[in-house]
Write a protein that holds these residues in place. Sequence first.
Motif, PDB file in Angstrom:
ATOM      1  N   ALA A   1       6.697  11.734   6.261  1.00 38.72           N
ATOM      2  CA  ALA A   1       5.361  12.236   6.609  1.00 38.72           C
ATOM      3  C   ALA A   1       4.353  11.754   5.579  1.00 38.72           C
ATOM      4  O   ALA A   1       4.648  11.702   4.382  1.00 38.72           O
ATOM      5  CB  ALA A   1       5.374  13.768   6.647  1.00 38.72           C
ATOM      6  N   LEU A   2       3.165  11.385   6.066  1.00 37.93           N
ATOM      7  CA  LEU A   2       2.088  10.924   5.185  1.00 37.93           C
ATOM      8  C   LEU A   2       0.871  11.803   5.364  1.00 37.93           C
ATOM      9  O   LEU A   2       0.625  12.329   6.456  1.00 37.93           O
ATOM     10  CB  LEU A   2       1.686   9.478   5.537  1.00 37.93           C
ATOM     11  CG  LEU A   2       2.788   8.439   5.729  1.00 37.93           C
ATOM     12  CD1 LEU A   2       2.186   7.089   6.079  1.00 37.93           C
ATOM     13  CD2 LEU A   2       3.605   8.298   4.466  1.00 37.93           C
ATOM     14  N   LYS A   3       0.117  11.934   4.290  1.00 40.71           N
ATOM     15  CA  LYS A   3      -1.195  12.580   4.381  1.00 40.71           C
ATOM     16  C   LYS A   3      -2.173  11.597   3.756  1.00 40.71           C
ATOM     17  O   LYS A   3      -2.052  11.281   2.568  1.00 40.71           O
ATOM     18  CB  LYS A   3      -1.198  13.899   3.619  1.00 40.71           C
ATOM     19  CG  LYS A   3      -2.515  14.649   3.685  1.00 40.71           C
ATOM     20  CD  LYS A   3      -2.343  15.957   2.943  1.00 40.71           C
ATOM     21  CE  LYS A   3      -3.541  16.836   2.803  1.00 40.71           C
ATOM     22  NZ  LYS A   3      -4.790  16.510   3.285  1.00 40.71           N
ATOM     23  N   GLY A   4      -3.048  11.079   4.604  1.00 40.45           N
ATOM     24  CA  GLY A   4      -3.937  10.034   4.100  1.00 40.45           C
ATOM     25  C   GLY A   4      -3.127   8.838   3.664  1.00 40.45           C
ATOM     26  O   GLY A   4      -2.208   8.413   4.352  1.00 40.45           O
ATOM     27  N   GLU A   5      -3.414   8.363   2.459  1.00 35.05           N
ATOM     28  CA  GLU A   5      -2.731   7.126   2.010  1.00 35.05           C
ATOM     29  C   GLU A   5      -1.374   7.379   1.380  1.00 35.05           C
ATOM     30  O   GLU A   5      -0.634   6.450   1.108  1.00 35.05           O
ATOM     31  CB  GLU A   5      -3.648   6.379   1.037  1.00 35.05           C
ATOM     32  CG  GLU A   5      -4.024   7.211  -0.174  1.00 35.05           C
ATOM     33  CD  GLU A   5      -4.894   6.454  -1.171  1.00 35.05           C
ATOM     34  OE1 GLU A   5      -5.583   5.514  -0.764  1.00 35.05           O
ATOM     35  OE2 GLU A   5      -4.851   6.832  -2.356  1.00 35.05           O
ATOM     36  N   LYS A   6      -1.033   8.658   1.172  1.00 30.13           N
ATOM     37  CA  LYS A   6       0.186   8.947   0.401  1.00 30.13           C
ATOM     38  C   LYS A   6       1.323   9.578   1.194  1.00 30.13           C
ATOM     39  O   LYS A   6       1.103  10.239   2.206  1.00 30.13           O
ATOM     40  CB  LYS A   6      -0.174   9.857  -0.763  1.00 30.13           C
ATOM     41  CG  LYS A   6      -0.970   9.117  -1.815  1.00 30.13           C
ATOM     42  CD  LYS A   6      -0.732   9.705  -3.174  1.00 30.13           C
ATOM     43  CE  LYS A   6      -1.382   8.832  -4.219  1.00 30.13           C
ATOM     44  NZ  LYS A   6      -1.727   9.569  -5.403  1.00 30.13           N
ATOM     45  N   ILE A   7       2.516   9.430   0.648  1.00 26.03           N
ATOM     46  CA  ILE A   7       3.718  10.028   1.243  1.00 26.03           C
ATOM     47  C   ILE A   7       3.821  11.482   0.768  1.00 26.03           C
ATOM     48  O   ILE A   7       3.727  11.752  -0.434  1.00 26.03           O
ATOM     49  CB  ILE A   7       4.978   9.245   0.802  1.00 26.03           C
ATOM     50  CG1 ILE A   7       4.887   7.794   1.301  1.00 26.03           C
ATOM     51  CG2 ILE A   7       6.249   9.923   1.291  1.00 26.03           C
ATOM     52  CD1 ILE A   7       5.952   6.865   0.736  1.00 26.03           C
TER      53      ILE A   7
ATOM     54  N   SER B   1       8.901   1.876  -3.170  1.00 31.30           N
ATOM     55  CA  SER B   1       9.922   2.810  -2.683  1.00 31.30           C
ATOM     56  C   SER B   1       9.218   3.901  -1.878  1.00 31.30           C
ATOM     57  O   SER B   1       8.000   4.072  -1.994  1.00 31.30           O
ATOM     58  CB  SER B   1      10.720   3.416  -3.848  1.00 31.30           C
ATOM     59  OG  SER B   1       9.869   4.146  -4.705  1.00 31.30           O
ATOM     60  N   LEU B   2       9.997   4.600  -1.070  1.00 30.59           N
ATOM     61  CA  LEU B   2       9.421   5.642  -0.220  1.00 30.59           C
ATOM     62  C   LEU B   2       9.775   6.997  -0.817  1.00 30.59           C
ATOM     63  O   LEU B   2      10.874   7.528  -0.607  1.00 30.59           O
ATOM     64  CB  LEU B   2       9.951   5.507   1.213  1.00 30.59           C
ATOM     65  CG  LEU B   2       9.649   4.155   1.874  1.00 30.59           C
ATOM     66  CD1 LEU B   2      10.267   4.051   3.261  1.00 30.59           C
ATOM     67  CD2 LEU B   2       8.137   3.906   1.944  1.00 30.59           C
ATOM     68  N   GLU B   3       8.855   7.508  -1.613  1.00 22.13           N
ATOM     69  CA  GLU B   3       9.055   8.800  -2.257  1.00 22.13           C
ATOM     70  C   GLU B   3       7.723   9.525  -2.308  1.00 22.13           C
ATOM     71  O   GLU B   3       6.660   8.904  -2.242  1.00 22.13           O
ATOM     72  CB  GLU B   3       9.606   8.603  -3.675  1.00 22.13           C
ATOM     73  CG  GLU B   3      11.019   8.041  -3.661  1.00 22.13           C
ATOM     74  CD  GLU B   3      11.717   8.188  -5.000  1.00 22.13           C
ATOM     75  OE1 GLU B   3      12.412   9.192  -5.193  1.00 22.13           O
ATOM     76  OE2 GLU B   3      11.574   7.293  -5.844  1.00 22.13           O
ATOM     77  N   MET B   4       7.807  10.842  -2.475  1.00 20.33           N
ATOM     78  CA  MET B   4       6.610  11.689  -2.581  1.00 20.33           C
ATOM     79  C   MET B   4       5.596  11.095  -3.541  1.00 20.33           C
ATOM     80  O   MET B   4       5.977  10.635  -4.635  1.00 20.33           O
ATOM     81  CB  MET B   4       7.017  13.048  -3.151  1.00 20.33           C
ATOM     82  CG  MET B   4       7.577  13.976  -2.149  1.00 20.33           C
ATOM     83  SD  MET B   4       6.329  15.134  -1.608  1.00 20.33           S
ATOM     84  CE  MET B   4       6.199  16.200  -3.036  1.00 20.33           C
ATOM     85  N   ASP B   5       4.330  11.125  -3.137  1.00 22.93           N
ATOM     86  CA  ASP B   5       3.215  10.689  -3.986  1.00 22.93           C
ATOM     87  C   ASP B   5       3.039   9.183  -4.115  1.00 22.93           C
ATOM     88  O   ASP B   5       2.077   8.729  -4.702  1.00 22.93           O
ATOM     89  CB  ASP B   5       3.280  11.292  -5.403  1.00 22.93           C
ATOM     90  CG  ASP B   5       2.971  12.772  -5.366  1.00 22.93           C
ATOM     91  OD1 ASP B   5       2.220  13.178  -4.443  1.00 22.93           O
ATOM     92  OD2 ASP B   5       3.501  13.508  -6.194  1.00 22.93           O
ATOM     93  N   LYS B   6       3.987   8.425  -3.574  1.00 23.84           N
ATOM     94  CA  LYS B   6       3.764   6.971  -3.580  1.00 23.84           C
ATOM     95  C   LYS B   6       2.897   6.611  -2.378  1.00 23.84           C
ATOM     96  O   LYS B   6       2.723   7.400  -1.439  1.00 23.84           O
ATOM     97  CB  LYS B   6       5.093   6.231  -3.561  1.00 23.84           C
ATOM     98  CG  LYS B   6       5.714   6.166  -4.962  1.00 23.84           C
ATOM     99  CD  LYS B   6       6.783   5.124  -5.044  1.00 23.84           C
ATOM    100  CE  LYS B   6       6.741   4.371  -6.348  1.00 23.84           C
ATOM    101  NZ  LYS B   6       7.796   3.371  -6.469  1.00 23.84           N
ATOM    102  N   LEU B   7       2.343   5.391  -2.396  1.00 30.15           N
ATOM    103  CA  LEU B   7       1.488   4.983  -1.282  1.00 30.15           C
ATOM    104  C   LEU B   7       2.314   4.814  -0.004  1.00 30.15           C
ATOM    105  O   LEU B   7       3.467   4.357  -0.052  1.00 30.15           O
ATOM    106  CB  LEU B   7       0.788   3.659  -1.607  1.00 30.15           C
ATOM    107  CG  LEU B   7      -0.338   3.723  -2.637  1.00 30.15           C
ATOM    108  CD1 LEU B   7      -0.899   2.327  -2.884  1.00 30.15           C
ATOM    109  CD2 LEU B   7      -1.454   4.662  -2.178  1.00 30.15           C
ATOM    110  N   GLY B   8       1.712   5.136   1.111  1.00 34.49           N
ATOM    111  CA  GLY B   8       2.377   5.012   2.409  1.00 34.49           C
ATOM    112  C   GLY B   8       2.353   3.575   2.910  1.00 34.49           C
ATOM    113  O   GLY B   8       1.684   3.254   3.886  1.00 34.49           O
TER     114      GLY B   8
END
Length: 421
Positions: A40-46, A377-384
């Motif tokens: 799930a993303l919110k705006g530009e972030k994961i 990488s796909l982790e919380m707070d990284k860019l989507g």
Amino acid sequence: MKATLVIKNIDNLITLRGENKARTLEDMKDVGSIKNGIIALKGEKIIYVGEGELPSSIRIDENTVILCGKGKTVTPGLIDSHTHLVHGGSRENELAMKLKGIPYLDILAAGGGIHSTVRATKEATFEELYYKAKKSLDIMLSYGVTTVEAKSGYGIDDFSTELKQLEVAKKLNEDHPVDIISTFMGAHAIPSKYKNNPDVFVDIIVEDMIPKVAERNLAKFCDVFCEEGVFSIDQSRRILQAAKEYGMGLKLHADEIKPLGGAELAAELNCTSADHLIAASDKGIKEMAKKGVIANLLPGTSFNLQIGKYARARKILEEGVPIALSTDYNPGSCPTENLQLIMSFASLIMKLTPEEVITAVTINGAASLGLEDKVGSLEMDKLGDIVIFDAPNLEYIIYHFGINHVETVIKEGKVVYEKKL
Ligand code: NIG
Ligand code: FE
């Protein structure tokens, strides 16, 4: 929290979770795969990466974009961390010479090769360079690339052309979804004017060009073509030391054709990456391992130059050096934007596993550009930055080579490419 974009029911979600740093052999084995994954993303972030359903803390509504990952493989956006993106013209005229076996360095020494692209780049207007590079960026994006490094180096002693290339990259970075990291590479060839006194050109690069590029904030890195008949070890050292003083990160075209000791120099100077390494020595590789220099390997160049030799990727990994992989996209030694093809070459020819390959074009590529805290990488707070491949697994992407497996590309939380059916 409300999600703006969700990808659910992902058969094969490859997160590359782990430390935000370039990974070496053992850490390249686990790519953090999740079966039936969700992101799930919110705006530009994961904001969430997991398995099954979203937790109740994350809401969706009618504005949330929902994508389905059934039958798909999802990875971080790919990173092409070594390209010569902005240039004029093309060099298909060199094909006949190549087929006759005339070496790349002989074409260069005769005033062709890089020199002919220097002429074409000088003649091209800003707009012509912009639209040509944009077309290449569009292709890269369609192949799943969300971050690209772009070098100057087709102006050489004509500094206004060097600046023109860097300004084009800057404008494209602003206008295009793909992020561009610029590298100053004025030291790409010895201009004919300085053939007999190359140190005078090195003085100009060190005393005039590097300070001006730094002052205009046009490049994050500096690179040198350290090669027989091009820039020597001592000249490369002088240039990179000056770049370091001006706050640039360091890269080196090292041991691409002749074993000059580029790997050793990259280690001595603590370069972020040493690139090519086709002819790197055992000693150089060991020294890179000690200093944590990333080996940026470019198998498309070996293939296209037909030199019958590839960087010793397994040896490099086994010595403890992290590997990144890139296209080297340029009009001479590797005219392709297709990073997926490079991934297949790296596996089929250099014997890298699919896990090693995907690590090399995601988190390790990010680290070779100093972006490991943001992307890769796909982790919380990284860019989507995310790619949805129409492929059941990673092996399939590498095995079914030469075609584009990308279905959708998401950059900073927005769908920026969708395959036309
Ligand atoms: O990485 N070796 C130097 N630079 C490029 C080739 C550039 C060109 O031929 O135009 C490379 O191989
Ligand atoms: Fe290159």
